[in-house]
Design an enzyme around this catalytic site. Sequence first.
Site, mmCIF file in Angstrom:
data_model
loop_
_atom_site.group_PDB
_atom_site.id
_atom_site.type_symbol
_atom_site.label_atom_id
_atom_site.label_comp_id
_atom_site.label_asym_id
_atom_site.label_seq_id
_atom_site.Cartn_x
_atom_site.Cartn_y
_atom_site.Cartn_z
ATOM 1 N N GLY A 44 0.664 -1.565 -0.362
ATOM 2 C CA GLY A 44 -0.336 0.270 -0.066
ATOM 3 C C GLY A 44 1.076 1.517 -0.085
ATOM 4 O O GLY A 44 1.763 1.623 -1.138
ATOM 5 N N ILE A 45 0.607 2.174 0.409
ATOM 6 C CA ILE A 45 0.783 3.368 1.313
ATOM 7 C C ILE A 45 2.563 3.420 1.338
ATOM 8 O O ILE A 45 3.442 4.150 1.169
ATOM 9 C CB ILE A 45 0.063 4.641 2.165
ATOM 10 C CG1 ILE A 45 -1.149 4.929 1.628
ATOM 11 C CG2 ILE A 45 1.057 5.833 2.115
ATOM 12 C CD1 ILE A 45 -2.142 5.429 2.690
ATOM 13 N N ASN A 104 3.439 4.875 9.778
ATOM 14 C CA ASN A 104 2.337 4.415 8.306
ATOM 15 C C ASN A 104 1.408 3.440 8.943
ATOM 16 O O ASN A 104 0.727 2.625 8.457
ATOM 17 C CB ASN A 104 3.207 3.864 6.740
ATOM 18 C CG ASN A 104 2.301 3.468 6.385
ATOM 19 O OD1 ASN A 104 1.351 4.028 5.889
ATOM 20 N ND2 ASN A 104 2.380 1.834 6.226
ATOM 21 N N TYR A 108 -11.527 3.842 15.130
ATOM 22 C CA TYR A 108 -10.722 4.455 13.667
ATOM 23 C C TYR A 108 -10.298 5.866 14.392
ATOM 24 O O TYR A 108 -9.376 6.191 13.974
ATOM 25 C CB TYR A 108 -10.601 4.024 12.394
ATOM 26 C CG TYR A 108 -9.666 4.365 11.565
ATOM 27 C CD1 TYR A 108 -8.572 3.560 11.108
ATOM 28 C CD2 TYR A 108 -10.062 4.982 9.903
ATOM 29 C CE1 TYR A 108 -7.708 3.311 10.489
ATOM 30 C CE2 TYR A 108 -9.086 5.002 9.214
ATOM 31 C CZ TYR A 108 -7.413 4.848 9.693
ATOM 32 O OH TYR A 108 -6.618 4.660 8.426
ATOM 33 N N PRO A 153 -4.769 -2.634 -0.354
ATOM 34 C CA PRO A 153 -5.233 -4.068 0.709
ATOM 35 C C PRO A 153 -5.761 -3.470 1.589
ATOM 36 O O PRO A 153 -7.109 -4.275 2.199
ATOM 37 C CB PRO A 153 -3.605 -5.197 0.501
ATOM 38 C CG PRO A 153 -2.943 -4.058 0.314
ATOM 39 C CD PRO A 153 -3.195 -2.877 -0.613
ATOM 40 N N LEU A 154 -5.728 -2.473 2.525
ATOM 41 C CA LEU A 154 -6.368 -2.413 3.529
ATOM 42 C C LEU A 154 -7.637 -1.879 3.377
ATOM 43 O O LEU A 154 -8.445 -2.306 4.472
ATOM 44 C CB LEU A 154 -5.229 -1.362 4.568
ATOM 45 C CG LEU A 154 -6.032 -0.449 5.704
ATOM 46 C CD1 LEU A 154 -6.011 -1.513 6.903
ATOM 47 C CD2 LEU A 154 -5.251 0.534 6.122
ATOM 48 N N GLN A 213 -16.140 18.972 1.664
ATOM 49 C CA GLN A 213 -17.500 19.072 1.441
ATOM 50 C C GLN A 213 -18.117 19.306 2.468
ATOM 51 O O GLN A 213 -18.089 19.380 3.656
ATOM 52 C CB GLN A 213 -18.260 18.135 0.823
ATOM 53 C CG GLN A 213 -17.233 18.021 -0.608
ATOM 54 C CD GLN A 213 -18.028 16.127 -1.128
ATOM 55 O OE1 GLN A 213 -18.580 16.025 -2.031
ATOM 56 N NE2 GLN A 213 -16.939 15.169 -0.185
#
Length: 273
Positions: free
Chosen positions: A23-24, A96, A166, A204-205, A273
């Site tokens: 990932g990142i 990360n 989270y 993937p996360l 937004q």
Amino acid sequence: MTMELGSQRLKGRVAFVSGGLRGIGLACVERFLAEGAEVVLSDLDAADSEAATSVLARLGQAASYVSANVAREEDWERAVAMVKERHGKCHVLVNNAGIDLTGPVESLSMEGWRRIMSINVDGVFLGTKHFVPMMAESGKDFRGGSSIINVSSIMGLVGMNEVSAYNASKGAVRLFTKGIAIEFCQKKTPIRANSLHPGFVETPLLKAGFQRWVDQGFAEKPDDLVAGVVASTPIGRLAQPAELASAAFFLASEDSSYMTGAELVIDGGWTAQ
């Protein structure tokens, strides 16, 4: 923030990236290497695992790997010792590694709460704590000093339904980053600290998280959730890991030398937004 890929802007620097096999994290490793840095990456996988050996074979000799659980202080001590022995310095730390946890607050277990905090929050704290002495010394080498990049999330800025744990973990990362940034400035320690706030990134996360939501009956298939996220994002698509790596490269480079205690949001306009 448009920069030429492979410009060797990080030549002479050493970077450490946790959660670097996917990932990142992996995208950051690849970008830093392309810019001339030497990189040590960590993840939970064993050093002789297929995932680790295949990634290292592709990355080349400027990359090395250490298996580490970011929630374990002794693993961080071992990782720092490896970097010190191999390179003798460290200029960039990317905290990360992370996991997610979703569900109604009344359904969350204490075990699940403790686990997400141990990885998402304790891991950032421990990585910072143990790398700071070496980074403070290494930071004298370059304008702007060393750079700590803590990967938070847009969920560290705004709340979302059934993502409270989270939210809490990533919000903690955001304010911890601001706290250490001021601390380093007050002590004239040559380290900058900034937080990176990705939106919805094709990793993937994210895929695993969407699958769990499908399993809980929120949608028939993950693609339906992807479509919903895309529709709610002004730019109209998911981010790619390489786009977050470009932001991390900016924070690692001298181009962000006057930037500390800031939050860099890369979310396709989602929080605007």
